[in-house]
Design a protein around this motif. Structure first.
Motif, short mmCIF file in Angstrom:
data_model
loop_
_atom_site.label_atom_id
_atom_site.label_comp_id
_atom_site.label_asym_id
_atom_site.label_seq_id
_atom_site.Cartn_x
_atom_site.Cartn_y
_atom_site.Cartn_z
N UNK A 33 0.89 -1.17 0.22
CA UNK A 33 0.05 0.09 0.08
C UNK A 33 0.90 1.33 0.05
N UNK A 47 -5.14 2.31 -2.87
CA UNK A 47 -5.95 1.02 -2.34
C UNK A 47 -6.72 -0.07 -3.60
N UNK B 74 -1.24 4.57 7.12
CA UNK B 74 -1.52 2.98 6.78
C UNK B 74 -2.78 2.88 6.21
N UNK B 75 -2.77 1.80 5.44
CA UNK B 75 -4.01 1.46 4.66
C UNK B 75 -5.25 1.53 5.58
N UNK B 76 -6.41 1.62 4.97
CA UNK B 76 -7.76 1.68 5.75
C UNK B 76 -7.80 0.27 6.28
N UNK B 79 -9.50 -2.26 3.62
CA UNK B 79 -8.82 -2.79 2.68
C UNK B 79 -8.71 -4.25 2.63
N UNK B 80 -8.22 -4.82 3.78
CA UNK B 80 -7.98 -6.32 4.00
C UNK B 80 -9.26 -7.14 3.81
N UNK B 82 -11.85 -5.86 2.24
CA UNK B 82 -12.28 -5.67 0.86
C UNK B 82 -11.57 -6.84 -0.22
N UNK B 83 -10.23 -7.06 0.01
CA UNK B 83 -9.64 -7.92 -0.70
C UNK B 83 -10.33 -9.30 -0.75
N UNK B 84 -10.40 -9.51 0.47
CA UNK B 84 -10.60 -10.97 0.82
C UNK B 84 -12.23 -11.35 0.23
N UNK B 86 -13.53 -9.64 -2.52
CA UNK B 86 -13.50 -9.66 -3.75
C UNK B 86 -12.71 -11.32 -4.41
N UNK B 87 -11.99 -11.75 -3.39
CA UNK B 87 -11.47 -12.99 -3.79
C UNK B 87 -12.71 -14.26 -3.75
N UNK B 88 -13.35 -14.20 -2.52
CA UNK B 88 -14.49 -15.08 -2.31
C UNK B 88 -15.41 -14.87 -3.27
#
Lengths: 192, 168
Positions: A33, A47, B74-76, B79-80, B82-84, B86-88
């Motif tokens: 990031x 992001x 740091x990232x929001x 975000x974590x 969101x990524x998980x 999108x993968x699911x």
């Protein structure tokens, strides 16, 4: 799971193991990031790029060959390519630096004058970085900020180490010129 | 994926010339720990012994200090997730297509358990027979058409001769 190497995590991800994938995210999210944020100067875009990077890792995990390169190099390479694509699509638009973020970050400084001065310097440096030619900026960010070795950074940019050093030297010279007034210790006086 | 550039040989104890030292400073900045490992010992030795080297390092340090003012938040925390998510979604979407297809073939009622697999296996067979039948027919048809065309041409030619004779 926490002590597993990146290579082991990747082999589990190749078998669609979501827990291994979550672990990989925890391990690399912040650094990737930061890289995307420095490359793009904008948190929202950064992001999006990081999300797309991890999605590609999940979908194309089988392309990962353990031992060919460090995983962090591969991840930086994906982020770098996505950032370059995004910047090219946005070419001509002004660089959108998050000023609110900079204000938040420098707000720990004691006096308001110091805070303003610090904020101004930070903004000027970030602006100068964003104005650097693409490859010079990438080289400086990869080596200076991301802490990649010269070999890793050269691999991400697909250049030799000598070419990488030349890019960084030219980039730093340009930055020095652009930031001359701050560099020589001139104080910032806000317009009244 | 790109291959790593060829690793340079690590030489840990060799004198660093001023010019080379200046080039490394220009590239990697003032902090020797950021430099390639193979130059770090030599750089520290030179800094201990040379005033010029120390002055060059101070000049580079000014730019390093400026670069260090740019801090990244740091990232929001979302975000974590969101990524998980999108993968699911991707995984579920791929699974959904196959699951629906299989479900359709198997069917849900006793009657469907019979006719749907039968249709699934018979449909390609029927299609194959139909394609084969029509392709044979079209070849046969073409033969027929060509014989009709010859007859027609003969008639036209006869008529043509007649008409030309008539004109003459």
């Amino acid at each position: 799971m926490s002590e597993l190497s990146d290579d082991t995590l990747m082999s589990l991800i190749q078998q669609q193991d979501e827990r291994a994938f979550a672990k990989l995210i925890d391990r690399h999210l912040t650094i990737l990031h930061a890289f995307a944020r420095r490359m793009l100067g904008n948190t929202n875009d950064a992001e999006d790029v990081v999300q797309e990077t991890f999605l590609r890792v999940w979908n194309h995990a089988n392309r990962w060959k353990p031992g060919a390169a460090k995983l962090s190099t591969w991840l930086h390479q994906i982020v770098h390519n996505l950032c370059i694509d995004l910047r090219r699509r946005h070419r001509g638009k002004t660089v959108d630096i998050d000023l609110e973020e900079i204000q938040e970050l420098v707000s720990t400084t004691v006096t308001p004058e110091d805070c303003l001065q610090q904020e101004h310097i930070s903004r000027e440096v970030e602006k100068a970085l964003q104005e650097l030619p693409e490859r010079q900026r990438s080289a400086i960010i990869l080596c200076y900020y991301q802490g990649l070795s010269n070999l890793q950074a050269a691999a991400v940019l697909n250049v030799s180490v000598a070419a990488l050093e030349s890019l960084m030297a030219r980039g730093r010279r340009t930055l020095k010129q652009k930031l001359q007034t701050i560099h020589t210790g001139a104080t910032y006086e806000p317009a009244t | 994926m790109n291959q790593q550039p060829k690793k340079s040989k690590i030489i840990e104890n060799f004198p660093l010339e001023d010019k080379h030292f200046a080039h490394l400073l220009e590239s990697y900045g003032a902090e020797v720990k950021r430099w390639p490992q193979e130059y770090q010992i030599a750089a520290r030795q030179l800094l201990d012994s040379s005033e010029t080297a120390r002055q060059l390092q101070q000049a580079a340090l000014a730019l390093d200090n400026l670069l260090d003012t740019v801090q990244i938040p740091p990232p929001s925390p979302w975000l974590r997730q969101r990524i998980l998510a999108s993968v699911q979604r991707t995984t579920t979407a791929t699974q959904d297509i196959w699951q629906r297809f299989l479900q359709w073939i198997i069917g849900t009622t006793p009657l469907e358990h019979l006719w749907r697999p039968a249709v699934t296996f018979l449909l390609p067979l029927v299609l194959g027979i139909m394609i084969g039948f029509y392709s044979t027919q079209s070849i046969y048809g073409e033969t027929q058409i060509s014989s009709v065309t010859v007859e027609l041409a003969q008639e036209v030619s006869l008529l043509g001769l007649t008409s030309s004779d008539f004109l003459e």
